[in-house]
Design a protein around this motif. Structure first.
Motif, PDB file in Angstrom:
ATOM      1  N   ASP A  31       0.802  -1.225   0.000  1.00 50.01           N
ATOM      2  CA  ASP A  31       0.000   0.000   0.000  1.00 50.01           C
ATOM      3  C   ASP A  31       0.838   1.279   0.000  1.00 50.01           C
ATOM      4  OD1 ASP A  31      -2.723   1.051   0.070  1.00 50.01           O
ATOM      5  OD2 ASP A  31      -2.160   1.856   2.024  1.00 50.01           O
ATOM      6  N   TRP A  32       2.154   1.159   0.150  1.00 49.75           N
ATOM      7  CA  TRP A  32       3.029   2.342   0.099  1.00 49.75           C
ATOM      8  C   TRP A  32       4.446   1.847  -0.108  1.00 49.75           C
ATOM      9  CZ3 TRP A  32       0.453   7.085   1.512  1.00 49.75           C
ATOM     10  CH2 TRP A  32       1.222   8.241   1.325  1.00 49.75           C
ATOM     11  N   LEU A  33       5.241   2.628  -0.827  1.00 49.12           N
ATOM     12  CA  LEU A  33       6.624   2.222  -1.077  1.00 49.12           C
ATOM     13  C   LEU A  33       7.504   3.448  -1.217  1.00 49.12           C
ATOM     14  CD1 LEU A  33       8.708  -0.063  -1.751  1.00 49.12           C
ATOM     15  CD2 LEU A  33       8.148   0.355  -4.158  1.00 49.12           C
ATOM     16  N   ARG A  34       8.653   3.395  -0.544  1.00 44.93           N
ATOM     17  CA  ARG A  34       9.674   4.428  -0.699  1.00 44.93           C
ATOM     18  C   ARG A  34      11.025   3.747  -0.846  1.00 44.93           C
ATOM     19  NH1 ARG A  34       8.073   9.659   2.929  1.00 44.93           N
ATOM     20  NH2 ARG A  34       9.732  10.489   1.642  1.00 44.93           N
ATOM     21  N   PHE A  35      11.848   4.260  -1.747  1.00 44.42           N
ATOM     22  CA  PHE A  35      13.202   3.725  -1.867  1.00 44.42           C
ATOM     23  C   PHE A  35      14.162   4.826  -2.289  1.00 44.42           C
ATOM     24  CE2 PHE A  35      11.241   2.881  -6.012  1.00 44.42           C
ATOM     25  CZ  PHE A  35      12.209   3.282  -6.923  1.00 44.42           C
ATOM     26  N   TYR A 156       2.724   6.684  -3.371  1.00 41.22           N
ATOM     27  CA  TYR A 156       1.605   6.710  -2.446  1.00 41.22           C
ATOM     28  C   TYR A 156       0.711   5.474  -2.627  1.00 41.22           C
ATOM     29  CZ  TYR A 156       2.761  11.758  -2.649  1.00 41.22           C
ATOM     30  OH  TYR A 156       3.381  12.969  -2.651  1.00 41.22           O
ATOM     31  N   GLY A 157      -0.264   5.364  -1.727  1.00 46.43           N
ATOM     32  CA  GLY A 157      -1.201   4.253  -1.808  1.00 46.43           C
ATOM     33  C   GLY A 157      -1.964   4.207  -3.117  1.00 46.43           C
ATOM     34  N   ALA A 158      -2.294   5.375  -3.678  1.00 44.02           N
ATOM     35  CA  ALA A 158      -3.035   5.398  -4.947  1.00 44.02           C
ATOM     36  C   ALA A 158      -2.234   4.775  -6.068  1.00 44.02           C
ATOM     37  CB  ALA A 158      -3.412   6.840  -5.301  1.00 44.02           C
ATOM     38  N   ALA A 159      -0.924   5.048  -6.106  1.00 45.55           N
ATOM     39  CA  ALA A 159      -0.081   4.453  -7.143  1.00 45.55           C
ATOM     40  C   ALA A 159      -0.048   2.937  -6.991  1.00 45.55           C
ATOM     41  CB  ALA A 159       1.333   5.033  -7.075  1.00 45.55           C
ATOM     42  N   CYS A 160       0.095   2.461  -5.757  1.00 50.31           N
ATOM     43  CA  CYS A 160       0.182   1.018  -5.523  1.00 50.31           C
ATOM     44  C   CYS A 160      -1.138   0.314  -5.820  1.00 50.31           C
ATOM     45  CB  CYS A 160       0.591   0.758  -4.073  1.00 50.31           C
ATOM     46  SG  CYS A 160       2.201   1.466  -3.609  1.00 50.31           S
ATOM     47  N   THR A 161      -2.244   0.990  -5.559  1.00 50.15           N
ATOM     48  CA  THR A 161      -3.555   0.376  -5.753  1.00 50.15           C
ATOM     49  C   THR A 161      -3.945   0.308  -7.223  1.00 50.15           C
ATOM     50  OG1 THR A 161      -4.309   1.082  -3.562  1.00 50.15           O
ATOM     51  CG2 THR A 161      -6.007   0.541  -5.181  1.00 50.15           C
ATOM     52  N   TYR A 162      -3.683   1.375  -7.967  1.00 47.67           N
ATOM     53  CA  TYR A 162      -4.119   1.447  -9.356  1.00 47.67           C
ATOM     54  C   TYR A 162      -3.067   0.933 -10.340  1.00 47.67           C
ATOM     55  CZ  TYR A 162      -8.217   4.118  -7.961  1.00 47.67           C
ATOM     56  OH  TYR A 162      -9.399   4.515  -7.385  1.00 47.67           O
ATOM     57  N   ALA A 163      -1.907   0.529  -9.859  1.00 51.53           N
ATOM     58  CA  ALA A 163      -0.859   0.035 -10.751  1.00 51.53           C
ATOM     59  C   ALA A 163      -1.281  -1.275 -11.405  1.00 51.53           C
ATOM     60  CB  ALA A 163       0.440  -0.161  -9.977  1.00 51.53           C
ATOM     61  N   ILE A 182      15.140   0.117   0.101  1.00 52.91           N
ATOM     62  CA  ILE A 182      13.772   0.421   0.490  1.00 52.91           C
ATOM     63  C   ILE A 182      13.819   1.098   1.858  1.00 52.91           C
ATOM     64  CG2 ILE A 182      11.538  -0.548   1.128  1.00 52.91           C
ATOM     65  CD1 ILE A 182      12.001  -2.763  -0.890  1.00 52.91           C
ATOM     66  N   THR A 183      13.151   2.230   1.979  1.00 56.98           N
ATOM     67  CA  THR A 183      13.123   2.951   3.254  1.00 56.98           C
ATOM     68  C   THR A 183      11.776   2.839   3.955  1.00 56.98           C
ATOM     69  OG1 THR A 183      12.498   5.023   2.158  1.00 56.98           O
ATOM     70  CG2 THR A 183      14.849   4.602   2.458  1.00 56.98           C
ATOM     71  N   ARG A 184      10.749   2.479   3.218  1.00 57.69           N
ATOM     72  CA  ARG A 184       9.442   2.241   3.828  1.00 57.69           C
ATOM     73  C   ARG A 184       8.614   1.351   2.908  1.00 57.69           C
ATOM     74  NH1 ARG A 184       4.514   6.702   4.773  1.00 57.69           N
ATOM     75  NH2 ARG A 184       2.847   5.154   4.961  1.00 57.69           N
ATOM     76  N   ILE A 185       7.923   0.402   3.512  1.00 55.86           N
ATOM     77  CA  ILE A 185       6.975  -0.414   2.756  1.00 55.86           C
ATOM     78  C   ILE A 185       5.800  -0.741   3.675  1.00 55.86           C
ATOM     79  CG2 ILE A 185       8.171  -2.587   3.288  1.00 55.86           C
ATOM     80  CD1 ILE A 185       7.308  -3.568   0.478  1.00 55.86           C
ATOM     81  N   ASP A 186       4.594  -0.532   3.168  1.00 58.11           N
ATOM     82  CA  ASP A 186       3.375  -0.813   3.930  1.00 58.11           C
ATOM     83  C   ASP A 186       2.646  -1.999   3.305  1.00 58.11           C
ATOM     84  OD1 ASP A 186       4.137   1.554   5.077  1.00 58.11           O
ATOM     85  OD2 ASP A 186       2.214   2.570   4.803  1.00 58.11           O
ATOM     86  N   TYR A 187       2.226  -2.928   4.163  1.00 52.68           N
ATOM     87  CA  TYR A 187       1.409  -4.061   3.737  1.00 52.68           C
ATOM     88  C   TYR A 187      -0.010  -3.883   4.263  1.00 52.68           C
ATOM     89  CZ  TYR A 187       5.771  -6.648   2.767  1.00 52.68           C
ATOM     90  OH  TYR A 187       6.981  -7.064   2.276  1.00 52.68           O
TER      91      TYR A 187
END
Length: 395
Positions: A31-35, A156-163, A182-187
């Motif tokens: 649901d979120w990703l940063r790297f 953001y979550g929108a990118a992960c959801t609609y990808a 990776i600096t943040r990842i949300d499941y």
């Protein structure tokens, strides 16, 4: 259409997308990703950027060459020291947008940066920012100078959801290619019909120790209207510790409490403060979700008892260097006391009376211990005297 109805429409679309993803890619949604990648690993900018066409050349605004010329014109307006990072950041943003799938584009403009980056290229979908790639530093401080040598991607979550399907694996390969971190990842694990026992059950699970990790009970925090049973969140762990779980009523968030929607979500956030987050966390989200704790594994199993291929994989913590250094310093001080000064201290304690108290209460700290706080010194003495190993990270 009112904003509330628009939100409900978006919520139904999001649920439909999540259900389709679940059928194709498994139950755990990213649901979120940063790297972050270093500039030296980002590659050389394309020839079109390094050797742009003359600015006086006229293009049809619908031709790709027009867009390239526009981007080059924008880059030429940034300071010389930031031009190459701007090119590298744009290429990274362009590649990420392509990997996310149809409908994702890089906005034709350089925006003010976020999170101490000087500037950013925005990734858009339907005209709305859903991610960005930052470059440059917002100040001249030593810490910011180090940041200036990096590029940072935030989805953001929108990118992960609609990808598009398969985006996780594609972006994981890109992270490996750039040797990025990776600096943040949300499941997210979604219970559209609600968790058995609801939020009260989650609270009880925590109170009875089912959420404990390595024998320690993580912090908890309750947010929302618990008295009336609506819009509640139950937090386990903390962002500072780099692992936090939020169980909340997603249906109330999207549709309003009056909807009575039963959708509940378990959201697990990992940060890189105390952990190295591998790219495989994108390829095997269910394994790493289950590896967070026995409770996470049991909730995933409860969600679908047929998940026989899950192999729980915890994200190991890095050893706390400060604790290790403090322990080394305290060990040397204690060894010196035992081997060299013990007899003299014992004699002075027995015979010197108040003079001994004056001596030990007015003396300065040993130089090797001055760099540590009172709490760090006290914790180090406790570990050394009681033979407790340094704790790698919080629960």
């Amino acid at each position: 259409m009112t904003r509330k109805n628009a939100l409900a429409f978006d919520g139904r679309e999001v649920r439909s997308l999540l259900e389709a993803e679940r059928a194709h890619s498994g139950p755990v949604h990213v649901d979120w990703l940063r790297f972050t990648a270093r500039l030296r690993n980002a590659g050389t900018p394309s020839a079109d950027m390094l050797f742009p066409a003359p600015v006086d050349q006229h293009y049809n605004i619908w031709e790709p060459e027009y867009r390239t010329a526009l981007i080059n014109h924008l880059i030429r307006q940034v300071p010389d020291c930031d031009q190459t990072p701007a090119m590298q950041a744009h290429e990274l943003a362009q590649r990420v947008a392509e990997l996310l799938g149809q409908g994702f584009t890089v906005h034709e403009g350089i925006n003010k940066g976020h999170d101490f980056y000087k500037a950013r290229w925005s990734i858009h979908r339907n005209g709305q920012e859903c991610g960005w790639v930052g470059f440059g530093a917002s100040s001249d401080s030593p810490r910011q100078k180090a940041q200036a040598d990096t590029l940072h991607c935030n989805l953001y979550g929108a990118a992960c959801t609609y990808a598009a399907s398969g985006w996780r694996e594609r972006v994981a390969d890109l992270i490996d290619e750039y040797r990025a971190s990776i600096t943040r990842i949300d499941y997210a694990l979604d219970f559209f019909g609600g968790i058995a026992g609801g939020m009260a059950r989650v609270q009880q699970d925590y109170m009875t120790g089912l959420c404990d990790s390595r024998g320690k009970r993580p912090k908890c925090n309750q947010v929302g209207d618990w008295c009336n049973g609506a819009e509640r969140s139950f937090y386990i762990g903390s962002k500072e510790a780099g692992k936090q779980t939020n169980v909340y009523e997603k249906g109330h968030q999207l549709f309003g409490r009056e909807s009575g929607d039963k959708w509940q979500r378990i959201e697990l956030r990992y940060g890189n403060k105390l952990r190295d987050l591998p790219s495989d966390m994108l390829r095997r989200p269910a394994d790493f979700f289950a590896g967070a704790s026995d409770w996470h594994a049991s909730m995933l199993s409860e969600f679908n008892s047929q998940l026989t291929e899950i192999s729980p994989e915890p994200v190991q913590c890095r050893e706390r260097l400060q604790d290790k250094t403090a322990d080394a310093a305290v060990s040397r001080v204690w060894r010196w006391l035992n081997n060299t000064a013990a007899a003299s201290i014992a004699t002075a304690f027995d015979l010197a009376g108040e003079s001994f108290l004056d001596l030990v209460t007015t003396s300065k700290l040993p130089k090797r211990l001055q760099q540590f706080s009172v709490a760090e010194r006290r914790a180090a003495f406790d570990r050394i005297l009681n033979n407790h190993p340094a704790q790698a990270c919080p629960a």
